[in-house]
Design a protein around this motif. Structure first.
Motif, PDB file in Angstrom:
ATOM      1  N   UNK A 156      53.666 -10.705  35.351  1.00  0.00           N
ATOM      2  CA  UNK A 156      53.726 -11.791  34.396  1.00  0.00           C
ATOM      3  C   UNK A 156      54.987 -12.632  34.552  1.00  0.00           C
ATOM      4  N   UNK A 157      55.540 -12.687  35.744  1.00  0.00           N
ATOM      5  CA  UNK A 157      56.754 -13.460  35.983  1.00  0.00           C
ATOM      6  C   UNK A 157      56.381 -14.931  36.103  1.00  0.00           C
ATOM      7  N   UNK A 158      57.057 -15.771  35.319  1.00  0.00           N
ATOM      8  CA  UNK A 158      56.781 -17.207  35.351  1.00  0.00           C
ATOM      9  C   UNK A 158      57.716 -17.880  36.351  1.00  0.00           C
ATOM     10  N   UNK A 159      57.144 -18.647  37.247  1.00  0.00           N
ATOM     11  CA  UNK A 159      57.926 -19.378  38.230  1.00  0.00           C
ATOM     12  C   UNK A 159      58.065 -20.825  37.788  1.00  0.00           C
TER      13      UNK A 159
END
Length: 56
Positions: A29-32
């Protein structure tokens, strides 16, 4: 004999996958941030350096 080895290997891989999900559940769930583009030519900028076109 080969069947036993393959079965043990697959079970071991499944156990490792379950432990990996338990330890690091947040990695999916890492937002870039959105990539930046040059305003004049539209090429993607890979760093903070100016664009190679010389205009942006």
């Amino acid at each position: 004999m080969i069947f036993k080895i393959v079965t043990v290997f697959l079970i071991g891989m499944a156990v490792l996958a379950m432990f990996g999900k338990l330890r690091l559940p947040y990695l999916g769930k890492v937002a870039l941030k959105k990539p930046t583009k040059c305003r004049s030519c539209g090429r993607y900028l890979l760093s903070n350096d100016p664009c190679g076109c010389g205009k942006g």
